[in-house]
Design an enzyme around this catalytic site. Sequence first.
Site, mmCIF file in Angstrom:
data_model
loop_
_atom_site.group_PDB
_atom_site.id
_atom_site.type_symbol
_atom_site.label_atom_id
_atom_site.label_comp_id
_atom_site.label_asym_id
_atom_site.label_seq_id
_atom_site.Cartn_x
_atom_site.Cartn_y
_atom_site.Cartn_z
ATOM 1 N N LYS A 4 2.285 2.264 -23.126
ATOM 2 C CA LYS A 4 3.127 3.013 -21.840
ATOM 3 C C LYS A 4 4.219 1.984 -21.642
ATOM 4 C CE LYS A 4 2.707 3.470 -15.994
ATOM 5 N NZ LYS A 4 1.983 3.266 -15.037
ATOM 6 N N GLY A 6 -1.186 1.998 -4.375
ATOM 7 C CA GLY A 6 -1.912 1.180 -3.723
ATOM 8 C C GLY A 6 -2.592 1.539 -2.521
ATOM 9 N N ALA A 14 1.141 -1.109 -0.334
ATOM 10 C CA ALA A 14 0.803 -0.125 0.033
ATOM 11 C C ALA A 14 1.002 1.187 -0.178
ATOM 12 C CB ALA A 14 -0.807 -0.126 1.177
ATOM 13 N N GLY A 15 1.537 1.501 -1.433
ATOM 14 C CA GLY A 15 2.777 2.462 -1.248
ATOM 15 C C GLY A 15 1.602 3.670 -1.550
#
Length: 325
Positions: free
Chosen positions: A204, A12, A8-9
């Site tokens: 991308k 996230g 969960a950076g």
Amino acid sequence: MRVAVLGAGAIGAYVGACLQRAGVEVHLIARGPHLEAIRRSGVQVHSPRGDFVAHPHATDRPEEVGPVDHIFLGLKANQYASAGPMVQPMLHESTTIIAAQNGIPWWYFHGVPSEFQGHRLETVDPGGSVSAALPTWRAIGCVVYAATEISAPGQIQHLEGTRLSIGEPDGSQSDRCMEFADAMVAGGLKCPVEPDLRHDIWVKLMGNIAFNPISALTRATMLGICQNTATRELVVDMMRETLAVAESLDVHPQISIERRLNGAERAGDHKTSTLQDLEKGKPLELDAILGAVVELADLTRTEIPVLRAVNALADLLNAGIDPSA
């Protein structure tokens, strides 16, 4: 619906906060001061679209979470092989793994008929370690166009973009994709379910494959690389070779090199994620971004002299990084 965000950076935590805002039961897997800040004050999102705070459950112990419907991977691709013990406690018989990564995914040759169907790419799935940890049948691809950063522990600065495209490796419009996409949209994000996500992957990748290694090798920003005549020409050569590899795999990105360059130049003095990792002494996420394309070129017998040279330099740079230092 239960969703776990493993890693969960910046992206996230942003995705988790948006999903929680939509009423989804969200569990963030984080660590250190970032985890403690989220536990204390929630995820604080600062955005040009409006600030908000979300209070999802946060932990560093996946076994606390238990089985979920979807696992959103916010890890770097070079961490996937070691993710198995963290993923396992959160799986049930139909849990999906939504991998928000840069570059070529480990599932690339899964799901669609081709002469390379089922082929394993050593650069992104060394010895089969990633597909053992993250079975390809659980995989949903994800290409992230949103830009975020952690401005302080527990605080996410949303810079631009809200689109995260997802798609099944076989191109189907599956119920599991639609369920997750609907929740993302309810949380304020764009989440198209693409019938051919590989096209998005290569579009991308055109930028990542050039700007990420060049920025690490030169310590230059996106703007600096674009405004220097020699490095701008190097980017063009790398993009041309990347398109040649994509074409050899029957993928035809509908975007011009000049348009990709102009978009990168508009990003200004932005440091790529690879340069940021280098400055923090972290291993570089270049196998999926650059090494895999070199491997694909070998597979399809495509000439890519510039990409090979830059890959050799980037490998040498990466080999000199000691993450324990």
